[in-house]
Design a protein around this motif. Structure first.
Motif, PDB file in Angstrom:
ATOM      1  N   GLY A  74       0.723  -1.163   0.032  1.00 58.84           N
ATOM      2  CA  GLY A  74      -0.092  -0.019   0.041  1.00 58.84           C
ATOM      3  C   GLY A  74       0.707   1.316  -0.010  1.00 58.84           C
ATOM      4  N   GLY A  75       2.163   1.178  -0.304  1.00 54.35           N
ATOM      5  CA  GLY A  75       2.995   2.201  -0.193  1.00 54.35           C
ATOM      6  C   GLY A  75       3.171   3.062  -1.461  1.00 54.35           C
ATOM      7  N   PHE A  76       2.328   2.636  -2.472  1.00 54.76           N
ATOM      8  CA  PHE A  76       2.271   3.429  -3.527  1.00 54.76           C
ATOM      9  C   PHE A  76       0.896   3.233  -4.289  1.00 54.76           C
ATOM     10  CE2 PHE A  76       4.719  -0.375  -4.407  1.00 54.76           C
ATOM     11  CZ  PHE A  76       3.985  -1.134  -5.309  1.00 54.76           C
ATOM     12  N   ASN A  77       0.769   4.137  -5.197  1.00 57.10           N
ATOM     13  CA  ASN A  77      -0.496   4.061  -5.626  1.00 57.10           C
ATOM     14  C   ASN A  77      -0.934   3.282  -6.942  1.00 57.10           C
ATOM     15  OD1 ASN A  77      -2.949   5.043  -6.788  1.00 57.10           O
ATOM     16  ND2 ASN A  77      -2.182   6.975  -7.441  1.00 57.10           N
ATOM     17  N   ASN A  78      -2.009   2.503  -6.462  1.00 56.30           N
ATOM     18  CA  ASN A  78      -2.338   1.325  -7.236  1.00 56.30           C
ATOM     19  C   ASN A  78      -3.453   1.639  -8.167  1.00 56.30           C
ATOM     20  OD1 ASN A  78      -0.773  -0.872  -6.881  1.00 56.30           O
ATOM     21  ND2 ASN A  78      -1.544  -1.391  -4.925  1.00 56.30           N
ATOM     22  N   ASP A  79      -3.697   3.036  -8.215  1.00 55.45           N
ATOM     23  CA  ASP A  79      -4.786   3.477  -9.200  1.00 55.45           C
ATOM     24  C   ASP A  79      -4.363   3.331 -10.516  1.00 55.45           C
ATOM     25  OD1 ASP A  79      -6.236   5.947  -6.788  1.00 55.45           O
ATOM     26  OD2 ASP A  79      -6.700   3.776  -7.219  1.00 55.45           O
ATOM     27  N   MET A  80      -5.078   3.953 -11.692  1.00 55.28           N
ATOM     28  CA  MET A  80      -4.830   3.908 -12.891  1.00 55.28           C
ATOM     29  C   MET A  80      -3.470   4.999 -13.194  1.00 55.28           C
ATOM     30  SD  MET A  80      -7.191   5.061 -16.040  1.00 55.28           S
ATOM     31  CE  MET A  80      -6.392   4.256 -17.212  1.00 55.28           C
ATOM     32  N   PRO A  81      -2.391   4.163 -13.925  1.00 55.32           N
ATOM     33  CA  PRO A  81      -1.251   4.948 -13.901  1.00 55.32           C
ATOM     34  C   PRO A  81      -1.293   5.931 -14.921  1.00 55.32           C
ATOM     35  CG  PRO A  81      -1.327   2.689 -15.171  1.00 55.32           C
ATOM     36  CD  PRO A  81      -2.452   2.889 -14.348  1.00 55.32           C
ATOM     37  N   ALA A  82      -1.153   7.328 -14.384  1.00 54.84           N
ATOM     38  CA  ALA A  82      -1.447   8.381 -15.134  1.00 54.84           C
ATOM     39  C   ALA A  82      -0.098   8.901 -15.950  1.00 54.84           C
ATOM     40  CB  ALA A  82      -1.556   9.655 -14.358  1.00 54.84           C
ATOM     41  N   GLY A  83      -0.006   8.156 -17.051  1.00 54.94           N
ATOM     42  CA  GLY A  83       1.095   8.771 -18.130  1.00 54.94           C
ATOM     43  C   GLY A  83       0.904  10.119 -18.743  1.00 54.94           C
ATOM     44  N   ILE A  84       1.709  10.434 -19.373  1.00 59.06           N
ATOM     45  CA  ILE A  84       1.844  11.806 -20.129  1.00 59.06           C
ATOM     46  C   ILE A  84       0.528  11.768 -20.812  1.00 59.06           C
ATOM     47  CG2 ILE A  84       3.187  13.321 -21.674  1.00 59.06           C
ATOM     48  CD1 ILE A  84       5.530  12.373 -20.412  1.00 59.06           C
ATOM     49  N   PRO A  85       0.109  10.862 -21.835  1.00 53.66           N
ATOM     50  CA  PRO A  85      -1.118  11.207 -22.569  1.00 53.66           C
ATOM     51  C   PRO A  85      -2.263  11.666 -21.686  1.00 53.66           C
ATOM     52  CG  PRO A  85      -0.119   9.316 -23.284  1.00 53.66           C
ATOM     53  CD  PRO A  85       0.805   9.678 -22.061  1.00 53.66           C
ATOM     54  N   LEU A  86      -2.549  10.655 -20.726  1.00 55.68           N
ATOM     55  CA  LEU A  86      -3.483  10.892 -19.624  1.00 55.68           C
ATOM     56  C   LEU A  86      -3.649  12.270 -19.227  1.00 55.68           C
ATOM     57  CD1 LEU A  86      -6.147   9.821 -18.336  1.00 55.68           C
ATOM     58  CD2 LEU A  86      -4.998   8.731 -16.572  1.00 55.68           C
ATOM     59  N   HIS A  87      -2.481  12.804 -18.687  1.00 48.84           N
ATOM     60  CA  HIS A  87      -2.277  14.044 -18.244  1.00 48.84           C
ATOM     61  C   HIS A  87      -2.931  15.027 -19.293  1.00 48.84           C
ATOM     62  CE1 HIS A  87      -0.593  17.815 -16.429  1.00 48.84           C
ATOM     63  NE2 HIS A  87      -0.533  18.256 -17.755  1.00 48.84           N
ATOM     64  N   TYR A  88      -2.634  14.958 -20.579  1.00 47.89           N
ATOM     65  CA  TYR A  88      -3.014  15.852 -21.603  1.00 47.89           C
ATOM     66  C   TYR A  88      -4.791  15.633 -21.765  1.00 47.89           C
ATOM     67  CZ  TYR A  88       1.336  17.716 -23.177  1.00 47.89           C
ATOM     68  OH  TYR A  88       2.410  18.146 -23.463  1.00 47.89           O
ATOM     69  N   LEU A  89      -5.286  14.435 -21.741  1.00 50.89           N
ATOM     70  CA  LEU A  89      -6.723  14.070 -21.818  1.00 50.89           C
ATOM     71  C   LEU A  89      -7.398  14.690 -20.727  1.00 50.89           C
ATOM     72  CD1 LEU A  89      -9.086  12.792 -23.330  1.00 50.89           C
ATOM     73  CD2 LEU A  89      -8.366  10.678 -21.920  1.00 50.89           C
ATOM     74  N   GLU A  90      -6.832  14.740 -19.269  1.00 48.79           N
ATOM     75  CA  GLU A  90      -7.524  15.581 -18.496  1.00 48.79           C
ATOM     76  C   GLU A  90      -7.739  16.978 -18.556  1.00 48.79           C
ATOM     77  OE1 GLU A  90      -5.451  13.672 -14.869  1.00 48.79           O
ATOM     78  OE2 GLU A  90      -7.347  12.582 -14.799  1.00 48.79           O
ATOM     79  N   LYS A  91      -6.613  17.421 -19.219  1.00 52.28           N
ATOM     80  CA  LYS A  91      -6.610  19.067 -19.490  1.00 52.28           C
ATOM     81  C   LYS A  91      -7.505  19.437 -20.418  1.00 52.28           C
ATOM     82  CE  LYS A  91      -2.857  20.968 -17.736  1.00 52.28           C
ATOM     83  NZ  LYS A  91      -2.687  21.946 -16.754  1.00 52.28           N
ATOM     84  N   VAL A  92      -7.715  18.417 -21.522  1.00 54.54           N
ATOM     85  CA  VAL A  92      -8.894  18.484 -22.669  1.00 54.54           C
ATOM     86  C   VAL A  92     -10.186  18.574 -22.119  1.00 54.54           C
ATOM     87  CG1 VAL A  92      -9.594  17.899 -24.736  1.00 54.54           C
ATOM     88  CG2 VAL A  92      -7.016  17.880 -24.443  1.00 54.54           C
ATOM     89  N   ARG A  93     -10.332  17.545 -21.190  1.00 56.96           N
ATOM     90  CA  ARG A  93     -11.441  17.078 -20.529  1.00 56.96           C
ATOM     91  C   ARG A  93     -12.044  18.454 -19.643  1.00 56.96           C
ATOM     92  NH1 ARG A  93     -15.868  17.041 -19.297  1.00 56.96           N
ATOM     93  NH2 ARG A  93     -16.919  15.489 -18.380  1.00 56.96           N
ATOM     94  N   GLY A  94     -11.115  19.325 -19.114  1.00 58.97           N
ATOM     95  CA  GLY A  94     -11.536  20.369 -18.238  1.00 58.97           C
ATOM     96  C   GLY A  94     -11.947  21.547 -19.151  1.00 58.97           C
ATOM     97  N   HIS A  95     -11.924  21.481 -20.462  1.00 65.95           N
ATOM     98  CA  HIS A  95     -12.452  22.464 -21.510  1.00 65.95           C
ATOM     99  C   HIS A  95     -13.532  21.594 -22.290  1.00 65.95           C
ATOM    100  CE1 HIS A  95      -9.406  25.429 -20.719  1.00 65.95           C
ATOM    101  NE2 HIS A  95      -8.562  24.257 -20.688  1.00 65.95           N
ATOM    102  N   TYR A  96     -13.520  20.279 -22.728  1.00 67.67           N
ATOM    103  CA  TYR A  96     -14.649  19.767 -23.586  1.00 67.67           C
ATOM    104  C   TYR A  96     -15.215  18.721 -23.012  1.00 67.67           C
ATOM    105  CZ  TYR A  96     -11.963  22.544 -26.972  1.00 67.67           C
ATOM    106  OH  TYR A  96     -11.469  23.664 -27.601  1.00 67.67           O
ATOM    107  N   PRO A  97     -16.409  18.263 -23.565  1.00 67.36           N
ATOM    108  CA  PRO A  97     -16.814  16.956 -23.527  1.00 67.36           C
ATOM    109  C   PRO A  97     -16.018  16.077 -23.841  1.00 67.36           C
ATOM    110  CG  PRO A  97     -18.700  18.198 -24.048  1.00 67.36           C
ATOM    111  CD  PRO A  97     -17.435  19.245 -24.268  1.00 67.36           C
ATOM    112  N   VAL A  98     -15.780  14.768 -23.602  1.00 69.07           N
ATOM    113  CA  VAL A  98     -15.074  13.871 -24.132  1.00 69.07           C
ATOM    114  C   VAL A  98     -15.848  12.361 -24.481  1.00 69.07           C
ATOM    115  CG1 VAL A  98     -12.877  12.157 -23.649  1.00 69.07           C
ATOM    116  CG2 VAL A  98     -12.874  14.693 -23.289  1.00 69.07           C
TER     117      VAL A  98
END
Lengths: 321, 280
Positions: A74-98
């Protein structure tokens, strides 16, 4: 549109009945800088799955027998690995429906449903809150081997029963309705007993999914297999259609005849625009998507194509009204 | 066996079934699949529209082309420098052989290509170009790190608070989001001069005898960066990643590198988030 004045909100959940474009890594920076005037973005789900933490290792060599998982529980995050593409998708999601569009679930395969893949998709859905989630009427794997392509199914009672159960299982596991897209094909099986348009309609009726009508695929199949594309469009009940796809294809001429190949590498052709016009007349106002997957043009070209789709739909809806 | 399963297996066999005669690199011409009859694969029979005269095999062949092109493209996207170094034609052939050697086994195509580096080093015609394998390792490391999340920061205050017996039980967790590439060749130089932004007209000469490089490939925000490290750091990280107690890791390191400054290695590894957590 002045992108700066657009409020950054995550509340734009639903995909509006306007044209969107596909989000590609090549355009990440341009999209965020320009915030182009398109209504929504479609993202290919698998591009954002990310890689799980797999232990520190030297690249290109097999992992050592040491199992790191026992070291720090439990020492590290087992959730979805947020790679570089996901970071961008989340930013885009902040402005548009996806909308999340899958290409690797292999729904039509006779292999067991790929649960790890579905789990990743579910995590991505949880994270992105997409307005729509879609996949294909096709298969891409058998006996565990994947072909990275949308392979055709025969349209038989057996295939229908199989697809209905797969789509139902997927919707149950995801806890939401999905859309299924009709694929393009270069062959027709003699074993097929059900016309494609009846098959997709029955699939939607029996599984409760909606249809993502790809009018380019309808056109490609109509030309390749010799049927009237309007027959397909008019045979599908309007209320079952939740989205439309538009794309460019390649016309290949051989000694044996002409084949249309679904390449997604150019502008939508006039015949497909005309079919889109007829489709809108039949199904009414639904979201449409400009697909472009290889030989990507500048972002502005995709925006232009989306505006053309909006103009056609707008005029058609006005005429009907 | 269901009819559907039988059909899918027959098509899969057709898509993959043509093992090229050899992997010797001598016969790299395209195999003529059109000469193979669909019945030999038990492929389902096809309907024929009136307007065309395509044979069944030709129609299936389109899918075979799509399959090979799509996986080759995926490989080229992950290994653009290798593609540039060996040229399109050679890459085409290596990719086709690799697709047969290690087919895709995941619906996420980004997972495809993990054993390409090792495959390259054994590929006929490339035996003398040993640096290619390490460039491929660097590209795979870049690809993996691009899709991995950024490492988290170790809680330094909690670490400093460890006292007494607990410190003997101290173990570190090395970030699984970083990759190490150690090579006897100047791989990063090779990688850099072959980036698309570089002027393709200019010729840069790299002396392969320039010496090796040890690199940690890691994320820094939205960038993938390469951090050159010493041999001591490589061993430090590798030993810690085995999960041994910090005290015994130190002993092992002092045995092989009596002059090394472990305090400095530890600080740097924490600062660069190569060590992300600890237990004691």
């Amino acid at each position: 549109m002045n992108g700066q004045s657009k409020p950054v909100t995550n509340s734009m959940l639903n995909i509006p009945a306007r044209a969107g474009i596909g989000l590609r890594a090549l355009h990440f920076d341009d999209v965020l800088k320009q915030l182009p005037d398109v209504a929504w973005f479609e993202a290919h789900s698998e591009n954002y799955f990310g890689f799980k933490e797999s232990g520190f290792k030297e690249s290109g060599f097999k992992e050592s027998s040491f199992d790191k998982s026992g070291i720090i529980e439990g020492g590290f995050n087992n959730d979805m690995p947020a790679g570089i593409p996901l970071h961008y998708l989340e930013k885009v999601r902040g402005h548009y429906p996806v909308s999340l569009h899958g290409v690797g679930l292999s729904l039509g395969s006779t292999d067991p449903l790929n649960k790890p893949h579905l789990k990743k998709l579910k995590q991505l859905i949880h994270r992105i809150e997409p307005g729509l989630v879609s996949e294909h009427l096709s298969w891409s794997s058998v006996d565990g081997q994947y072909f990275n392509d949308l392979l055709p199914l025969p349209y038989t009672e057996e295939s229908l029963t199989h697809m209905v159960s797969r789509v139902s299982e997927t919707q149950d596991l995801l806890g939401r309705q999905i859309l299924i897209e009709n694929a393009s094909s270069y062959l027709e099986f003699t074993s097929s007993t059900i016309p494609e348009w009846e098959f997709v309609t029955a699939l939607a009726q029996q599984s409760g999914c909606k249809l993502l009508l790809d009018v380019n695929n309808i056109y490609v199949n109509a030309m390749n297999h010799g049927f009237d594309p309007l027959l397909f469009v008019h045979s599908v009940p309007a209320e079952m259609v939740g989205e439309i796809h538009l794309a460019g294809h390649t016309v290949k001429t051989f000694d044996e005849g002409v084949l249309l190949i679904d390449t997604h590498d150019q502008r939508v052709c006039d015949a497909v625009w005309a079919l889109y016009d007829d489709t809108v007349a039949h199904v009414g106002d639904v979201p449409a998507l400009i697909e472009w997957d290889s030989h990507l043009p500048a972002l502005a070209v995709l925006v232009e194509e989306a505006k053309r789709a909006d103009a056609i739909a707008g005029e058609r809806i006005e005429r009907i009204a | 066996m269901s009819v559907l399963l039988e059909q899918q297996r027959a098509i899969a066999h057709f898509l993959t079934g043509h093992k090229s005669e050899n992997v010797s690199g001598k016969t790299h011409g395209s195999v003529n699949h059109l000469s193979v009859l669909p019945e030999q694969f038990g492929l389902p029979a096809l309907k024929h529209a009136a307007e065309n005269r395509f044979a069944d095999t030709q129609r299936y062949q389109i899918y075979r082309n799509n399959y090979l092109i799509s996986l080759r493209t995926a490989l080229a996207d992950t290994y653009p420098v290798i593609n540039k170094l060996v040229g399109d034609e050679f890459f085409y052939n290596v990719a086709r052989e690799y697709i047969q050697y290690k087919p895709a086994h995941d619906g996420n195509v980004h997972e495809f290509g993990d054993e390409f580096a090792g495959f390259l080093s054994d590929f006929p015609g490339l035996e003398t170009l040993a640096y290619l394998r390490d460039v491929a390792r660097l590209e795979w490391a870049y690809h993996e790190v691009f899709h991995a999340q950024e490492s988290t920061t170790l809680d330094v205050q909690a670490l400093a608070a460890i006292e007494g017996e607990a410190s003997e039980q101290l173990r570190f967790h090395v970030s699984g989001h970083c990759r190490l590439v150690a090579s006897e060749f100047p791989v990063l130089q090779i990688w850099r001069v072959n980036q698309p932004a570089q002027n393709s007209q200019a010729t840069t000469t790299i002396d392969l005898a320039d010496g090796g490089e040890q690199l940690v490939v890691m994320r820094q925000g939205l960038e993938v960066v390469f951090v050159p490290v010493t041999r001591e750091m490589v061993e430090f990280l590798m030993v810690l990643s085995e999960g041994v107690y910090f005290t015994s890791a130190c002993e092992r390191l002092m045995d092989s590198h009596p002059d090394c400054d472990i305090g400095m290695l530890l600080n740097e590894a924490i600062e660069l988030k190569w060590l992300t957590d600890f237990s004691c």
